[in-house]
Write a protein that holds these residues in place. Structure first.
Motif, PDB file in Angstrom:
ATOM      1  N   LEU A  46       0.825  -1.206   0.000  1.00  0.00           N
ATOM      2  CA  LEU A  46       0.000   0.000   0.000  1.00  0.00           C
ATOM      3  C   LEU A  46       0.861   1.258   0.000  1.00  0.00           C
ATOM      4  N   LEU A  47       2.060   1.155   0.568  1.00  0.00           N
ATOM      5  CA  LEU A  47       2.980   2.286   0.595  1.00  0.00           C
ATOM      6  C   LEU A  47       3.889   2.292  -0.638  1.00  0.00           C
ATOM      7  N   LYS A  48       3.541   1.454  -1.609  1.00  0.00           N
ATOM      8  CA  LYS A  48       4.210   1.408  -2.910  1.00  0.00           C
ATOM      9  C   LYS A  48       5.713   1.121  -2.803  1.00  0.00           C
ATOM     10  N   ALA A  49       6.019   0.112  -1.983  1.00  0.00           N
ATOM     11  CA  ALA A  49       7.416  -0.301  -1.838  1.00  0.00           C
ATOM     12  C   ALA A  49       7.864  -1.190  -2.989  1.00  0.00           C
ATOM     13  N   GLY A  50       6.964  -1.575  -3.875  1.00  0.00           N
ATOM     14  CA  GLY A  50       7.318  -2.438  -4.993  1.00  0.00           C
ATOM     15  C   GLY A  50       7.204  -3.906  -4.633  1.00  0.00           C
ATOM     16  N   THR A  51       7.217  -4.768  -5.628  1.00  0.00           N
ATOM     17  CA  THR A  51       7.051  -6.205  -5.398  1.00  0.00           C
ATOM     18  C   THR A  51       8.176  -6.781  -4.535  1.00  0.00           C
TER      19      THR A  51
END
Length: 269
Positions: A46-51
């Motif tokens: 959700l915090l867009k840390a990536g896969t």
């Protein structure tokens, strides 16, 4: 969709109920550790840390939980998580900063390690007290959620946070609070299944202050729910993941518990 929800719910109950009711505390702790692992993964997504970043973060969270078991006291851990929810939670909901960028993302990723560790310790500590105690802690959040749903459907007119979660109303929030109050007073009057969260608070604080604390916990269950709703809205997703078919993700199921658990244990510590 309903069939999928029901099947998932049955599977979850088949796993969690026997472990909660009959398994040793160590087995319960291992199961909650798995829940925390997936919740941390969703938090990072959700915090867009990536896969890859989300997988690494989940591993780091697992290490953080394991490392926290070496603490002599969990009071400081509950305190740190409690401060986050008391200060950062309301601030984020009012000011609505962009959470998945810059300083806020770094802060929330770091805070998540504390939040999830505190969540794990609180549930394991509650289970150590007894099955009825841990279930009463979970019941508070479930009652607040169920009461809010039905009261909101029947009487909801005034939006609680339209920009974050349009479906929630003030009437629903009051209905959830009322459900918790009714069950708490009934449990205390009947001395049912003690020790419970309700009996422990009443013994420590007296009836009036115990009901006030329960009111505060209900309020923070709403804050936890809205906080996750805001992260999902900013991330542009409906659910925290698709891990639980028909129900969304793990965070979707435990978001309201995240602030309630450390605050409740802190007040009882």
């Amino acid at each position: 969709m309903l069939k999928t929800r029901v099947i998932t719910a049955i599977v979850l109950l088949a796993v969690f109920l026997p472990v909660t009711l009959f398994a040793p505390v160590a087995a319960f702790g291992a199961l909650i550790g798995l829940v925390v692992l997936f919740a941390a993964w969703e938090w990072a997504r959700l915090l867009k840390a990536g896969t890859a970043g989300s997988i690494v973060y989940a591993a780091v969270a697992a290490v953080a939980v394991a490392a926290s078991t070496r603490l002599e006291s969990t009071h400081s851990l509950y305190q740190a998580a409690g401060i986050f929810w008391l200060v950062a939670g309301p601030y984020v909901l009012v000011r609505k900063p962009t959470l998945a960028a810059g300083v806020w993302r770094a802060f929330l990723l770091a805070a998540g390690l504390v939040i999830f560790s505190a969540c794990w310790h609180a549930l394991v500590a509650a289970r150590t007290v007894g099955v009825a105690f841990v279930l009463s802690l979970l019941l508070l959040v479930w009652l607040a959620d169920i009461g809010a749903y039905f009261a909101g459907k029947a009487f909801g007119k005034h939006k609680l946070a339209p920009a974050i979660s349009p479906g929630k109303t003030w009437e629903g929030a009051v209905g959830g609070w009322a459900a918790v109050m009714v069950v708490s007073v009934a449990a205390l009057a009947l001395h049912a299944f003690e020790p419970t969260l309700y009996s422990a608070l009443a013994a420590r604080l007296g009836l009036v202050r115990a009901l006030f604390v329960l009111t505060v916990l209900v309020a923070f269950s709403v804050i936890g729910d809205l906080f996750e709703s805001m992260t999902k809205r900013q991330a542009g997703v409906k659910d925290s993941s698709g891990l639980l078919p028909g129900h969304g993700g793990v965070l979707d199921r435990i978001d309201a518990l995240l602030p309630v658990l450390p605050l409740a244990m802190l007040l009882l510590g």
